[in-house]
Scaffold this active site. Structure first.
Site, PDB file in Angstrom:
ATOM      1  N   GLU A 208     -24.729   3.352   5.767  1.00  0.00           N
ATOM      2  CA  GLU A 208     -25.382   2.724   4.329  1.00  0.00           C
ATOM      3  C   GLU A 208     -26.564   2.534   3.372  1.00  0.00           C
ATOM      4  O   GLU A 208     -27.411   2.377   3.983  1.00  0.00           O
ATOM      5  CB  GLU A 208     -25.461   0.868   4.741  1.00  0.00           C
ATOM      6  CG  GLU A 208     -25.324  -0.552   4.482  1.00  0.00           C
ATOM      7  CD  GLU A 208     -25.503  -1.806   4.632  1.00  0.00           C
ATOM      8  OE1 GLU A 208     -25.764  -2.801   4.025  1.00  0.00           O
ATOM      9  OE2 GLU A 208     -24.800  -1.354   6.145  1.00  0.00           O
ATOM     10  N   LYS A 224     -20.100  -4.990   5.292  1.00  0.00           N
ATOM     11  CA  LYS A 224     -20.125  -5.770   5.960  1.00  0.00           C
ATOM     12  C   LYS A 224     -19.087  -5.900   6.465  1.00  0.00           C
ATOM     13  O   LYS A 224     -17.708  -6.548   5.546  1.00  0.00           O
ATOM     14  CB  LYS A 224     -20.584  -7.291   5.537  1.00  0.00           C
ATOM     15  CG  LYS A 224     -20.682  -9.226   5.883  1.00  0.00           C
ATOM     16  CD  LYS A 224     -21.359  -8.106   7.057  1.00  0.00           C
ATOM     17  CE  LYS A 224     -23.481  -7.972   7.088  1.00  0.00           C
ATOM     18  NZ  LYS A 224     -23.646  -8.246   8.054  1.00  0.00           N
TER      19      LYS A 224
END
Length: 397
Positions: A208, A224
């Site tokens: 990420e 997410k």
């Protein structure tokens, strides 16, 4: 405040640099020139200290919109930068949470690198390695109770979403650095690498992007939403209204964070809810970008984006208050930032899928975002699934 440097090449061990996002063309010929480490007891504003320290060592990051200078092989190449989740919470004006379970770790570390005249020698071979049993900082029942507590806070209107993270530690014998270095080879580890200091080491396998700056444009890629990397898992993730709603909340939060440091009207969502693979998991990722505002310095950028919204929740300050109250131990090296900074280029990963070593134990952290629709048992299982590849790799499996 603990400062070390500037040092001459001859006074530091010359080992291959493995900092995440270090320039590939320079990576095998870098040597440490100076170092700053900061802990809570040191006081002061860590973001300002970082920017001033870098400037003092030839890396001016007070105006990120300024075009990148020509790369000078005789000068500093750039710096590895680590910012813990606790330091990020302080920058956001919130509680840093409970104490770090690995107190040898600093909350902020900056290591400035220059170019070596000759390539450093290869690392020595690792000796015998043994990793003991993992001990959790909370039971599955306590984890599930924290999920329920967040749902109650959402029901009261205190928050919309909170990321809840657990911790585990295991004793080891041998040199932990090769084990931590193996994490960078995991599939999807965009920020694979290590950073070390006296009595501590961090190994990262994060996919990420917290914040990236290239050619005057800021980019963040929040992740997410998670499912097993099967055909059915991908189909379920794409169809889940709960996961999509959770994801869009964080995209909105990240858009607002970037808007604080961007040129007016330039924030855009380039990609929404793209499903990508990390090890044996599918994860949903979006890409948000903006043109950097004139005169923006590194310190203000760190204040705007730390800690990352995908590991805090929304609203960020209220979510951080919930995290400080519910999690039994600090997040240590997890859920912070780790990567590379240099004039004209910043690339910091969010330290999910990350482990740390102190003199006695290895530490890992894993969790997930909690919304009103979260099932406590499913959240406990998701955190375990995220941690499983990290633990297996550290054990040598």
């Amino acid at each position: 405040m603990r400062k070390v440097g500037p040092y001459g090449v001859e006074t530091l061990p010359q080992v291959l640099v493995d900092a995440p996002a270090a320039p590939p063309g320079c990576r095998d010929a870098l040597v440490e020139r100076a170092r700053l480490q900061w802990r809570r007891a040191d006081g002061g504003d860590p973001a300002t200290l970082v920017e001033e320290f870098l400037a003092a060592h030839g890396l001016a990051l007070d105006d990120l919109a300024r075009p990148a200078p020509r790369h000078d092989q005789g000068g500093p190449c750039g710096a590895a930068l680590y910012v813990s989740a606790a330091a990020g919470a302080l920058l956001a004006g919130a509680s840093p949470g409970p104490p770090n379970p690995a107190p040898a770790l600093p909350e902020v570390a900056v290591v400035v690198y220059g170019h070596a005249e000759t390539p450093p020698p290869p690392l020595r071979g690792a000796g015998p390695w043994r990793l003991g049993d993992w001990q959790e900082s909370w039971t599955p029942g306590q984890h599930a109770a924290a999920v329920d507590a967040v749902r109650q806070a959402i029901g009261r209107g205190d928050v919309y979403q909170v990321n809840v993270v657990g911790h585990a530690a295991a004793p080891y014998t041998g040199d932990p650095l090769p084990a931590l270095g193996r994490l960078g080879a995991l599939p999807g580890a965009r920020y694979g690498g290590t950073l070390t200091g006296a009595g501590w080491a961090i190994g990262c396998a994060s996919p990420e992007t917290l914040i990236e700056l290239t050619d005057g444009r800021l980019v963040t890629r929040p992740i997410k939403g998670t499912r097993p990397a099967t055909t059915a898992g991908e189909r379920e993730l794409r169809a889940s209204a709960k996961e999509r709603a959770e994801h869009v909340m964080i995209v909105d939060l990240e858009r607002n964070d970037l808007a604080r440091v961007a040129r007016t009207g330039t924030v855009r969502v380039d990609e929404l809810f793209a499903v990508r693979r990390w090890c044996d998991l599918w994860q949903a990722e979006s890409t948000i970008s903006a043109a950097v505002a004139d005169g923006l310095g590194l310190a203000d950028l760190l204040r705007a984006v730390c800690p990352g919204g995908s590991v805090t929740g929304a609203p960020k300050r209220a979510a951080l208050d919930q995290i400080a109250a519910l999690e039994p131990v600090g997040r240590g090296a997890g859920m912070g930032a780790l990567g590379w900074v240099a004039p004209g280029r910043i690339d910091l990963g969010l330290t999910i899928r990350t482990a740390a070593a102190d003199g006695e134990r290895l530490h890992v952290w894993a969790g997930g975002g909690i919304t009103w629709g979260s099932d406590p048992q499913a959240e406990v299982a998701e955190a375990a699934a995220k941690s499983r590849p990290i633990r297996a790799t550290l054990a040598g499996r």
